[in-house]
Design an enzyme around this catalytic site. Sequence first.
Site: not given
Length: 342
Positions: A90, A121, A124, A128, A186, A220, A223
């Site tokens: 990402d 992204e 994301h 994380y 992706e 995703e 995407h």
Amino acid sequence: MTIDKKKIYNPESNETLGNRKVFGGNPHGILNFTKAKYQWALKLWDLMEANTWFPKEVDTTDDVRDYNFNLTQAEKRMYDLVWSQLISMDSFQTNNLADNINPYITAPEINAILVRQAYEEANHSKSYAVMVEAICENTDLIYEMEKHDAVLKKKNDYISSVYEDLAGDVTEEKLVLAMIANQILEGIYFYSGFTAIYALARAGKMLGSAQMIRFIQRDEITHLLLFQNMINTVKKERPDLFSEKIINKIYEMFEKAGELEIEWGKYITQNQIMGFTDDIITDYIHYLVDQRLTAIGLKKKYGVKHPIKWVDDFAKFNDQKSNFFESKVTNYSKGSLTFDDF
């Protein structure tokens, strides 16, 4: 043919809506959502907007306990490696979309979608950080794992090298292959990691982590739809760019991606994760490669059946206010994927 970056503002443009192109056009530079040539882009925008979510919506309280007391050493190792690899991808993609792809796309409605994707992204990456900080024992190691793990570094080096090929003179063929590379990222490279977390959830562990992955995977998929539509639209606008040479290159890229993802899946699981054996990983990645190829009008390469359909059930959202894993997040009716519109 070499192509240049589009102008940010181009009032001398006389390009009509009918003459608009995915790339190689002459855009005015004004984003007008009321006039768009590519209606699929507007539908994707609405879907992505409806799917908006934030990492703080996911409760990780029980995952901290699971990580410390319920995961085996093999599961803990896999969990850490999964986050390290997802963090890398990402991070690559946030910059790649802004720096390598969007500057050459000349349809403003697609520019908007790519900007939205870049935001997602980055979101994301924030998710994380939330998971790693809350759960894992060594945050710095997770973020710098490729400095210590040769298999992760090998995979990251290959993915980044594909994007770096856009450096210097950008040609039409390079841009087409960059779109393919994005579809691969992706649609292939995330999935060993996704499935590894779902395998833990299937065993009743790390349910918050699996919920985070469900949010991320839903993004995703949009995407993936974006790049599939871009590729298929370019195929109609510029069929000359899909020569036998390019088609063969596309197959080579998918084959290499499949090999890397299978190697990675086997490496992180080491045949020690229930429901996720080496044979299953191989068949699953080959199945995904076939699905991605047919989505852009190419023939299947492997012809294998889906070996772990339970993964699809774990990835689904429903319209209830409690999620699939009975965690504390309350709103999962935001957005739904309907492929018929694309």
